[in-house]
Design an enzyme around this catalytic site. Structure first.
Site, mmCIF file in Angstrom:
data_model
loop_
_atom_site.group_PDB
_atom_site.id
_atom_site.type_symbol
_atom_site.label_atom_id
_atom_site.label_comp_id
_atom_site.label_asym_id
_atom_site.label_seq_id
_atom_site.Cartn_x
_atom_site.Cartn_y
_atom_site.Cartn_z
ATOM 1 N N TYR A 156 35.348 -46.351 56.450
ATOM 2 C CA TYR A 156 34.481 -45.507 55.621
ATOM 3 C C TYR A 156 34.234 -46.185 54.268
ATOM 4 C CZ TYR A 156 33.166 -41.330 52.861
ATOM 5 O OH TYR A 156 32.530 -40.429 52.032
ATOM 6 N N ILE A 189 35.485 -33.721 46.988
ATOM 7 C CA ILE A 189 34.611 -32.549 46.887
ATOM 8 C C ILE A 189 34.934 -31.582 48.032
ATOM 9 C CG2 ILE A 189 32.193 -31.775 46.761
ATOM 10 C CD1 ILE A 189 32.993 -33.776 44.485
HETATM 11 P P1 NAP Z 1 29.801 -32.778 55.438
HETATM 12 O O1 NAP Z 1 30.112 -31.458 54.821
HETATM 13 O O2 NAP Z 1 30.681 -33.298 56.517
HETATM 14 O O3 NAP Z 1 28.271 -32.744 55.930
HETATM 15 C C1 NAP Z 1 27.749 -33.889 56.528
HETATM 16 C C2 NAP Z 1 26.252 -33.774 56.621
HETATM 17 O O4 NAP Z 1 25.759 -35.004 57.147
HETATM 18 C C3 NAP Z 1 25.803 -32.674 57.549
HETATM 19 O O5 NAP Z 1 24.647 -32.088 57.033
HETATM 20 C C4 NAP Z 1 25.503 -33.414 58.851
HETATM 21 O O6 NAP Z 1 24.474 -32.824 59.626
HETATM 22 C C5 NAP Z 1 25.003 -34.729 58.303
HETATM 23 N N1 NAP Z 1 25.143 -35.814 59.280
HETATM 24 C C6 NAP Z 1 26.246 -36.258 59.919
HETATM 25 N N2 NAP Z 1 25.945 -37.251 60.762
HETATM 26 C C7 NAP Z 1 24.604 -37.439 60.646
HETATM 27 C C8 NAP Z 1 23.673 -38.302 61.254
HETATM 28 N N3 NAP Z 1 24.027 -39.190 62.206
HETATM 29 N N4 NAP Z 1 22.369 -38.216 60.882
HETATM 30 C C9 NAP Z 1 21.978 -37.338 59.956
HETATM 31 N N5 NAP Z 1 22.792 -36.456 59.365
HETATM 32 C C10 NAP Z 1 24.096 -36.524 59.708
HETATM 33 O O7 NAP Z 1 29.783 -33.926 54.331
HETATM 34 P P2 NAP Z 1 29.749 -33.839 52.725
HETATM 35 O O8 NAP Z 1 31.145 -33.735 52.244
HETATM 36 O O9 NAP Z 1 28.741 -32.850 52.285
HETATM 37 O O10 NAP Z 1 29.257 -35.313 52.387
HETATM 38 C C11 NAP Z 1 27.914 -35.621 52.054
HETATM 39 C C12 NAP Z 1 27.852 -37.070 51.604
HETATM 40 O O11 NAP Z 1 28.707 -37.253 50.465
HETATM 41 C C13 NAP Z 1 28.344 -38.064 52.663
HETATM 42 O O12 NAP Z 1 27.583 -39.235 52.591
HETATM 43 C C14 NAP Z 1 29.765 -38.328 52.240
HETATM 44 O O13 NAP Z 1 30.220 -39.570 52.705
HETATM 45 C C15 NAP Z 1 29.641 -38.277 50.744
HETATM 46 N N6 NAP Z 1 30.896 -37.989 50.044
HETATM 47 C C16 NAP Z 1 31.597 -36.845 50.271
HETATM 48 C C17 NAP Z 1 32.787 -36.620 49.566
HETATM 49 C C18 NAP Z 1 33.605 -35.378 49.747
HETATM 50 O O14 NAP Z 1 34.710 -35.319 49.164
HETATM 51 N N7 NAP Z 1 33.170 -34.376 50.485
HETATM 52 C C19 NAP Z 1 33.237 -37.561 48.649
HETATM 53 C C20 NAP Z 1 32.485 -38.715 48.447
HETATM 54 C C21 NAP Z 1 31.321 -38.921 49.138
HETATM 55 P P3 NAP Z 1 24.776 -31.633 60.721
HETATM 56 O O15 NAP Z 1 25.373 -30.502 59.928
HETATM 57 O O16 NAP Z 1 23.428 -31.307 61.260
HETATM 58 O O17 NAP Z 1 25.728 -32.209 61.686
#
Ligand code: NAP
Length: 248
Positions: A156, A189
């Site tokens: 990742y 987050i």
């Molecule tokens: P999340 O709650 O797991 O949601 C993931 C989202 O990405 C969902 O809307 C999902 O769509 C979509 N997704 C997954 N695989 C996909 C694909 N192949 N094509 C298109 N959409 C896809 O994640 P999050 O925590 O909101 O994270 C959002 C972004 O922030 C990510 O890039 C993550 O790496 C980054 N991030 C998160 C954190 C954290 O602590 N949460 C920290 C740093 C960075 P469906 O719902 O339709 O499956």
């Protein structure tokens, strides 16, 4: 400040978590938001319904970003229907956590396909139309893990560190066309992605955060809204850390 009236925005992975909060804030600031989802159509429709009920403009579209042909088709369709694409927020991401000794090739390939190649495909398709318009905003979602590293997340982290290189390179490629390219690097987050981290481990994470709390999707969305705004016109190639001071 940060008004986005008349802008057309596409947010990938906007059915849940951070992407959902980004879609909400961009729509609240006046943009028409295309809420892209991969599998959770009902969740995306809920986001759109709530925004439309509040008098905002939003629509849902299915988009698995690992399918580059589909990325091109969706963006071409947005441009055909709305005449332009002003704001591209490449938020979709996923993680398969494993120590490198146990990381399977197929899981690494999937993370690369979604987090890196998918985000790049979105940016590539978006800048085609932005270059003609000589204006536009691209925002990538990287991670504190891409800069700091984290045991069990080498795959990742690789994808997120690579996105920082993409941000800085693409900013140099398209700056002369009036397009800015930036990344937001969230810390820990509170979303589905982090929901399995509970109890003592979660408390240990909290202890590493100077601001003393885990972040919210809205914390991250506000930073994205800034980078999408006219007020950020002179900010490009930047990685904006939204991590409560966890890594500076
Ligand atoms: P999340 O709650 O797991 O949601 C993931 C989202 O990405 C969902 O809307 C999902 O769509 C979509 N997704 C997954 N695989 C996909 C694909 N192949 N094509 C298109 N959409 C896809 O994640 P999050 O925590 O909101 O994270 C959002 C972004 O922030 C990510 O890039 C993550 O790496 C980054 N991030 C998160 C954190 C954290 O602590 N949460 C920290 C740093 C960075 P469906 O719902 O339709 O499956």
């Amino acid at each position: 400040m940060f008004a986005l009236d008349g802008k057309i925005a596409l947010v990938t992975g906007a059915s849940r978590g951070i992407g959902r909060a980004i879609a909400q804030v961009l729509a609240e600031q006046g943009a028409r938001v295309v809420v892209a989802f991969a599998s959770q159509e009902a969740a995306a429709n809920e986001v759109v319904s709530a925004l439309c009920a509040a008098g905002k403009q939003a629509e849902a579209v299915q988009l698995d970003v690992s399918d580059s042909a589909r990325v091109d088709a969706v963006i071409a369709d947005v441009v055909k229907r709305h005449g332009k694409l002003d704001l591209m927020v490449a938020n979709a991401g996923m993680s398969v956590d494993a120590l490198l000794l146990r990381l399977k090739d197929e899981d690494l390939d999937r993370m690369l396909a979604v987090n890196l190649r998918g985000a790049m495909a979105c940016a590539r398709a978006a800048i085609k139309t932005m270059m003609r318009a000589r204006t536009g905003r691209v925002v990538f979602l990287t991670s504190v893990v891409g800069e700091m590293g984290n045991a069990g997340q080498s795959g990742y982290a690789a994808t997120k560190a690579a996105l920082i290189g993409v941000t800085r390179s693409l900013a140099r490629e398209v700056g002369s066309r009036g397009i800015t390219v930036n990344a937001v690097a969230p810390g820990f987050i509170d979303t589905d992605m982090t929901s399995s981290i509970q109890g003592d481990t979660r408390a240990a994470v909290e202890k590493q955060i100077p601001l003393g709390r885990i972040g919210t999707p809205a914390d991250v969305a506000a930073a994205v809204a800034f980078l999408c705004s006219d007020e950020a016109a002179y900010v490009t190639g930047h990685v904006l850390r939204v991590n409560g001071g966890m890594y500076t």
